[in-house]
Design a protein around this motif. Structure first.
Motif: not given
Length: 429
Positions: A2, A120, A172-173, A209-210, A258, A261-262, A295, A298
């Motif tokens: 994002r 995100t 997430y995702v 984004s997400e 990202f 996290d995914a 975020l 991360t």
């Protein structure tokens, strides 16, 4: 995935429950009120012993302040815990926020409601959007988005997404989890006592984004999962449409966080898949760290890292995709199932995912996080399926595009609420 103002300095460096509430639908004319929503913060984020009731039922609610939504629109807001379903159809509880302007709706019909999914935020429990809106806010852009919707007179139902209750992991995702949570938060908005949001309200979907992937999944699922909702349009920006393409671009790059996290999110939402047993000690520590971060942390922690660095056998993405879970699916199949724009069609087409309303998709011309090839491919898939699709490009990168598009999105949703025609731009190159 994002754009957000809090990332500015970091990107510059990198690139250079107990309180039960009975669902009630109030009349449109009733002003917002905080009555009957007396849960505590602990109630909102405590998972219930069991989740009962139809999706969108309010489990707990709490009147709240939104000090980080800019502007001076008088409003009433509630934190909510509501029922939803995960990707396997099992009942789950999800947290979110419902916001309604105090001023009477001056348009025709019921006050419109926008189901909003943030981009995100990170996997840490403190990162939940509802917590950031009412406390240590970190995302000024999406606060601006909500303010713009309120200024236009619309109610906003903003989901945190599943997995932000105590002891849980955000999926997430995971597309179906996200789509369900977004559709159910707008169902919950009409069930909040005193909100004044009607079940018959026209509904818009929005995310970037997400959040863009989540809102597009909600668009795909709306006709089958929530046919009673009067969805009139969806706006989705910065969409990571094909996660295999996105993963290839993220692995070992500046935004590898990202990808971390995914992988964690898909493992949480698909427990049949091998995950913990693949990790070495560094990987196990990395997972624990990612689950504690928002975020900015991360991205800073995982910049430049490759996924193979966290596995016992130094597995590449392709090797991981080939691994099989206890349900017989491969990791590659699970990732492919999240791809947007497959199995879609117009209303009454017989497609798996029928979409009977216009869609707005957009991205930045200087996009550096999500490969533009997959964003463009998602738009082409929608056009090829005959779905009315408006496509817009903005001059910014991933960081700036959400803000650049904000006013256009609010106007576009307003046109949908007003019943104005949308012809789309699929015939344009």
């Amino acid at each position: 995935m994002r754009g957000r103002r809090a990332l500015g300095p970091l990107l510059a460096g990198v690139l250079a429950g107990a309180a039960l509430v009975v669902p009630v639908t109030t009349a449109d004319a009733a002003p917002p009120t905080a009555a009957a929503c007396a849960a505590s913060d602990a109630d909102i984020y405590r998972p219930p012993a069991s989740v009962t009731g139809i999706p969108g039922s309010v489990i707990a609610c709490k009147a709240t302040e939104l000090p980080h939504v800019p502007g001076s629109v008088p409003l009433h807001a509630w934190k909510v815990q509501y029922s939803s379903k995960d990707n396997a159809g099992a009942p789950v509880a999800v947290s979110g926020t419902v916001v309604v302007p105090d001023a009477a709706w001056k348009g025709t019909g019921s006050r419109p409601a926008v189901a909003f999914n943030p981009g995100t935020l990170g996997l840490g429990p403190q990162c939940a959007f509802s917590k950031q809106l009412s406390g240590a806010f970190q995302d000024e852009y999406e606060g601006d988005n909500i303010a713009a919707l309120l200024k236009a007179g619309y109610a906003v139902a903003a989901t945190d997404g599943a997995g932000y209750l105590d002891g849980q992991t955000h999926p997430y995702v995971s597309g179906v989890d996200a789509g369900h949570a977004l559709l159910d938060v707008v169902r919950a908005a009409s069930a909040v006592p005193g909100s004044g949001v009607a079940k018959s309200a026209p509904v818009g979907l929005w995310g970037y984004s997400e959040g863009g992937a989540a809102s597009l999944w909600a668009a795909q699922l709306a006709s089958s999962y929530a046919p009673e909702l009067k969805v009139v349009g969806d706006a989705s920006g910065g969409v990571p449409g094909d996660l295999k393409v996105v993963a290839q671009g993220l692995d070992g790059g500046a935004f590898a966080g990202f990808l971390a996290d995914a992988v964690i999110g898909l493992a949480a939402s698909h427990p049949a898949m091998p995950f913990d047993e693949l990790l070495d000690s560094t990987g196990r520590s990395a997972v624990a760290k990612a689950k504690s971060l928002c975020l900015v942390g991360t991205i800073a922690t995982f910049a430049g890292q490759k996924l193979e660095n966290y596995t016992e056998q130094r597995l590449s993405l392709d090797q991981i995709y080939a691994l099989t879970g206890t349900d017989g699916k491969t990791w590659g199949q699970v990732v492919h199932e999240q791809k947007l724009g497959t199995g879609i069609g117009r209303k009454n087409s017989g497609a798996r995912y029928e979409i009977g309303f216009p869609v707005l998709q957009y991205r930045g011309m200087l996009e550096e996080v999500i490969p533009t090839s997959t964003e463009d491919a998602t738009r082409r898939a929608y056009c090829n399926a005959g779905i009315t699709t408006q496509w817009k490009l903005y001059p910014g990168d991933h960081l700036l595009t959400d803000q650049q598009a904000k006013d256009d999105v609010v106007k576009w949703l307003g046109d949908r609420f007003a019943g104005r025609p949308e012809l789309g731009s699929c015939l344009l190159p």
